[in-house]
Design a protein around this motif. Structure first.
Motif, PDB file in Angstrom:
ATOM      1  N   GLY A 155     -11.058-127.824  19.509  1.00 56.98           N
ATOM      2  CA  GLY A 155     -10.711-126.449  19.857  1.00 56.98           C
ATOM      3  C   GLY A 155      -9.235-126.161  19.669  1.00 56.98           C
ATOM      4  N   VAL A 156      -8.372-127.125  20.037  1.00 54.63           N
ATOM      5  CA  VAL A 156      -6.929-126.941  19.854  1.00 54.63           C
ATOM      6  C   VAL A 156      -6.602-126.744  18.379  1.00 54.63           C
ATOM      7  CG1 VAL A 156      -4.646-127.974  20.160  1.00 54.63           C
ATOM      8  CG2 VAL A 156      -6.402-128.336  21.899  1.00 54.63           C
ATOM      9  N   SER A 157      -7.310-127.457  17.513  1.00 57.09           N
ATOM     10  CA  SER A 157      -7.050-127.391  16.066  1.00 57.09           C
ATOM     11  C   SER A 157      -7.436-126.051  15.459  1.00 57.09           C
ATOM     12  CB  SER A 157      -7.818-128.509  15.349  1.00 57.09           C
ATOM     13  OG  SER A 157      -7.449-129.774  15.830  1.00 57.09           O
ATOM     14  N   MET A 158      -8.322-125.331  16.124  1.00 61.40           N
ATOM     15  CA  MET A 158      -8.887-124.116  15.541  1.00 61.40           C
ATOM     16  C   MET A 158      -7.837-123.077  15.144  1.00 61.40           C
ATOM     17  SD  MET A 158     -11.974-121.769  17.062  1.00 61.40           S
ATOM     18  CE  MET A 158     -12.918-123.238  17.466  1.00 61.40           C
ATOM     19  N   PRO A 159      -6.916-122.677  16.026  1.00 62.21           N
ATOM     20  CA  PRO A 159      -5.909-121.677  15.623  1.00 62.21           C
ATOM     21  C   PRO A 159      -5.059-122.146  14.443  1.00 62.21           C
ATOM     22  CG  PRO A 159      -5.965-121.900  18.006  1.00 62.21           C
ATOM     23  CD  PRO A 159      -6.783-123.029  17.459  1.00 62.21           C
ATOM     24  N   TYR A 160      -4.821-123.440  14.344  1.00 61.28           N
ATOM     25  CA  TYR A 160      -4.028-123.975  13.242  1.00 61.28           C
ATOM     26  C   TYR A 160      -4.813-123.946  11.935  1.00 61.28           C
ATOM     27  CZ  TYR A 160      -0.685-125.586  16.722  1.00 61.28           C
ATOM     28  OH  TYR A 160       0.231-125.636  17.738  1.00 61.28           O
TER      29      TYR A 160
ATOM     30  N   LEU B 212     -11.475-123.868  25.769  1.00 66.67           N
ATOM     31  CA  LEU B 212     -10.276-124.305  26.498  1.00 66.67           C
ATOM     32  C   LEU B 212      -9.242-124.874  25.534  1.00 66.67           C
ATOM     33  CD1 LEU B 212     -11.260-126.080  29.852  1.00 66.67           C
ATOM     34  CD2 LEU B 212      -9.685-124.169  29.524  1.00 66.67           C
ATOM     35  N   GLY B 213      -9.712-125.712  24.611  1.00 66.37           N
ATOM     36  CA  GLY B 213      -8.805-126.247  23.603  1.00 66.37           C
ATOM     37  C   GLY B 213      -8.229-125.149  22.730  1.00 66.37           C
ATOM     38  N   MET B 214      -9.060-124.169  22.406  1.00 66.02           N
ATOM     39  CA  MET B 214      -8.611-123.043  21.583  1.00 66.02           C
ATOM     40  C   MET B 214      -7.522-122.241  22.309  1.00 66.02           C
ATOM     41  SD  MET B 214     -10.746-119.703  20.578  1.00 66.02           S
ATOM     42  CE  MET B 214     -10.297-119.072  22.185  1.00 66.02           C
ATOM     43  N   PHE B 215      -7.675-122.065  23.633  1.00 66.20           N
ATOM     44  CA  PHE B 215      -6.639-121.358  24.399  1.00 66.20           C
ATOM     45  C   PHE B 215      -5.309-122.104  24.306  1.00 66.20           C
ATOM     46  CE2 PHE B 215     -10.229-119.820  27.376  1.00 66.20           C
ATOM     47  CZ  PHE B 215     -10.491-118.751  26.544  1.00 66.20           C
ATOM     48  N   LEU B 216      -5.374-123.430  24.431  1.00 69.24           N
ATOM     49  CA  LEU B 216      -4.142-124.212  24.366  1.00 69.24           C
ATOM     50  C   LEU B 216      -3.522-124.110  22.973  1.00 69.24           C
ATOM     51  CD1 LEU B 216      -3.447-127.639  25.954  1.00 69.24           C
ATOM     52  CD2 LEU B 216      -2.758-127.230  23.605  1.00 69.24           C
ATOM     53  N   GLY B 217      -4.360-124.218  21.929  1.00 66.09           N
ATOM     54  CA  GLY B 217      -3.846-124.099  20.567  1.00 66.09           C
ATOM     55  C   GLY B 217      -3.224-122.739  20.310  1.00 66.09           C
ATOM     56  N   THR B 218      -3.852-121.688  20.823  1.00 67.43           N
ATOM     57  CA  THR B 218      -3.316-120.337  20.668  1.00 67.43           C
ATOM     58  C   THR B 218      -1.974-120.198  21.373  1.00 67.43           C
ATOM     59  OG1 THR B 218      -5.554-119.401  20.531  1.00 67.43           O
ATOM     60  CG2 THR B 218      -3.767-117.886  21.096  1.00 67.43           C
ATOM     61  N   PHE B 219      -1.888-120.757  22.565  1.00 68.85           N
ATOM     62  CA  PHE B 219      -0.633-120.717  23.323  1.00 68.85           C
ATOM     63  C   PHE B 219       0.492-121.399  22.548  1.00 68.85           C
ATOM     64  CE2 PHE B 219       2.104-123.202  26.244  1.00 68.85           C
ATOM     65  CZ  PHE B 219       2.838-122.153  26.775  1.00 68.85           C
TER      66      PHE B 219
END
Length: 382
Positions: A73-78, A230-237
Motif C-alpha cells: 500500500g505504501v508503494s502505491m502512490p509512488y 493504511l499503507g497507502m495513507f502513509l505513502g501519500t503522506f
C-alpha cells in the motif's frame, strides 16, 4: 533535523519488505534451532514469537503478512506518481477516464498473476484434483486487497478514502457480530461458528486450509483492503508532506499515528478480539500501528540518516521478495543444495549445534541466489 526531499523510490520499503520476508524464507528456522541449542530466555522468547497464535491474540509472526500488504500500500502512490504527472493533474482521482482504464487493466493483470502464483505455491501444478486444491492464498489476498485499495485510491479524494477505510472496518465488525450463522447464531467468533468460516464453506472452491475455514478466505479479505489503505495513507503522506515539513515533525506524526492505531486496536480487542485468521478490525488497527513503527525505524535509519550498507542482505531479499517467497515455499529445495555444499563441514560441529549451522547454510544459499539475480538486475516484478 532539517527537511528531507523524498526519492521516487524509498529504499527503506525494500528493506522492510526484506526484513519481514527473511523470517518466512529461513529466519524462523534459525531462531527455532538456536532456542534448542542454546535455550536462553531471549532465544526461547524469539522462538515463541515465530509461531502463529492458536486463535485470538497476536505474535510477531502474525504480523508478517499484514506488514507485507501494508508495504504494498505504501508503494502505491509512488508507483502511480509517474502517470499522474504525465497527465498533468494533481490528484489520482483527477486522472482522465482513458488513463484510468489503462491503469485498471494493468492492476487487474497484476492481481490475476498474483492469484495464479498463489495457486502454484499451493501445489496447483501437482494436479491432485479439484477437491485437494487450495485456491485461497497469501499472494492471492495481497493481489486482491491491493487491487481494491487501488480502485479506492484512484477514484476518491483523501477524505473519502478515510471514510472507505473506516467503513470497511466498522462494516466488517457489524457483519461478524450481527449476522447469524446457521447452527451458531450471531457473534460467534470461533473457527466454525464465525460468519467468515461459514462464507468460506459456502463459496470458497476446493480445499479449505483448516477444514471449516480458510485464513485467506473470501470474507476476511475485505478488511485486508483496509490494511493496504493504511499503507497507502502513509505513502501519500510521505509524497505530499515529508518534503515540505521537518524530519522531526514527520517522525512525530508517524509515531503518534502508530500509537493511536495500536491503542484503538487494543480497545477494540475487548469486543472484537485481535485475530489474524479472521483479520478482525482490531487486528487491522493494531498491526497497522506496528507496521508504521517498523517502517519508521527503517525510514529514519536508511532514508533519513543514510545508513544503507548494513541492510544490503535485506535489500537483496526485498528486491525479489515474491520470487524468494515462492522459492522458499517449495519451488526450490534450498536445504538439499545447502547440505550438498556445506553438509560435510557441518558434520564436524557438535550434534546439538548442527541444526543451527544447517539453517544458516540454507540462508546463505538463498542470499547467494538473490545476490546473483541482483547483480544481473533480474527481478520478478508484477
Amino acid at each position: 533535523m532539517s527537511k528531507i526531499i523524498t526519492n521516487d523510490r524509498l529504499v527503506s520499503l525494500d528493506v522492510l519488505r526484506g526484513f519481514v520476508m527473511f523470517w518466512i524464507m529461513s529466519g524462523e528456522h534459525i531462531i527455532h534451532a538456536l532456542a534448542k541449542a542454546a535455550p536462553i530466555p531471549v532465544f526461547i522468547w524469539m522462538s515463541s514469537q515465530l509461531h502463529h497464535t492458536d486463535w485470538d491474540g497476536i505474535t510477531f509472526y502474525d504480523m508478517i503478512f499484514p506488514v507485507f500488504l501494508f508495504v504494498a500500500g505504501v508503494s502505491m502512490p509512488y508507483s502511480f506518481d509517474k502517470k499522474i504527472k504525465q497527465a498533468g493533474v494533481i490528484a489520482p482521482s483527477e486522472l482522465p477516464s482513458n488513463e484510468k482504464k489503462k491503469i485498471y487493466w494493468s492492476m487487474f493483470k497484476r492481481t490475476c498473476i498474483l492469484v495464479f502464483l498463489g495457486f502454484v505455491v499451493n501445489g496447483l501444478l501437482r494436479f491432485d484434483g479439484y477437491d485437494q486444491t487450495r485456491f485461497a492464498s497469501v499472494l492471492g489476498r495481497i493481489g486482491i486487497a491491493w487491487f481494491f485499495a487501488g480502485l479506492i485510491y484512484l477514484n476518491f479524494d483523501l477524505k473519502k478514502q478515510i471514510i472507505w477505510f473506516a467503513g470497511i472496518l466498522i462494516g466488517y465488525y457489524l457483519a461478524m457480530k450481527l449476522i447469524p450463522v446457521p447452527g451458531f447464531g450471531a457473534g460467534d467468533l470461533t473457527a466454525e461458528g464465525s460468519l467468515e468460516g461459514y462464507i468460506d464453506r459456502l463459496f470458497l472452491p476446493g480445499r479449505l486450509h483448516s477444514t471449516v475455514y480458510d485464513p485467506e478466505g473470501i470474507f476476511s479479505t475485505i478488511p485486508a483492503v483496509s490494511t493496504a489503505l493504511l499503507g497507502m495513507f502513509l505513502g501519500t503522506f510521505l509524497k505530499t508532506q515529508a518534503n515540505i515539513i521537518s524530519v522531526n515533525k514527520t517522525i512525530g506524526i508517524l509515531v503518534v499515528a502508530a500509537i493511536v492505531l495500536i491503542g484503538l486496536g487494543l480497545f477494540w480487542n475487548y469486543d472484537f478480539p485481535i485475530n489474524k485468521r479472521l483479520w478482525t478490525s482490531s487486528f487491522v488497527c493494531f498491526v497497522g500501528g506496528f507496521s508504521i513503527v517498523f517502517f519508521t525505524f527503517f525510514y529514519v535509519i536508511i532514508d533519513v540518516l543514510g545508513f544503507h550498507k548494513w541492510a544490503f542482505p535485506l535489500l537483496l531479499i526485498g528486491s525479489n521478495s515474491i520470487l524468494i517467497y515462492m522459492a522458499a515455499e517449495g519451488v526450490i529445495n534450498f536445504k538439499h543444495t545447502a547440505d550438498f555444499v556445506f553438509g560435510g563441514l557441518i558434520k564436524f560441529a557438535p550434534i546439538i549445534w548442527q541444526p543451527v549451522f544447517i539453517t544458516i547454510s540454507v540462508t546463505f544459499v538463498q542470499l547467494l541466489l538473490l545476490y546473483f539475480l541482483y547483480k544481473k538486475k533480474w527481478f520478478l516484478k508484477i
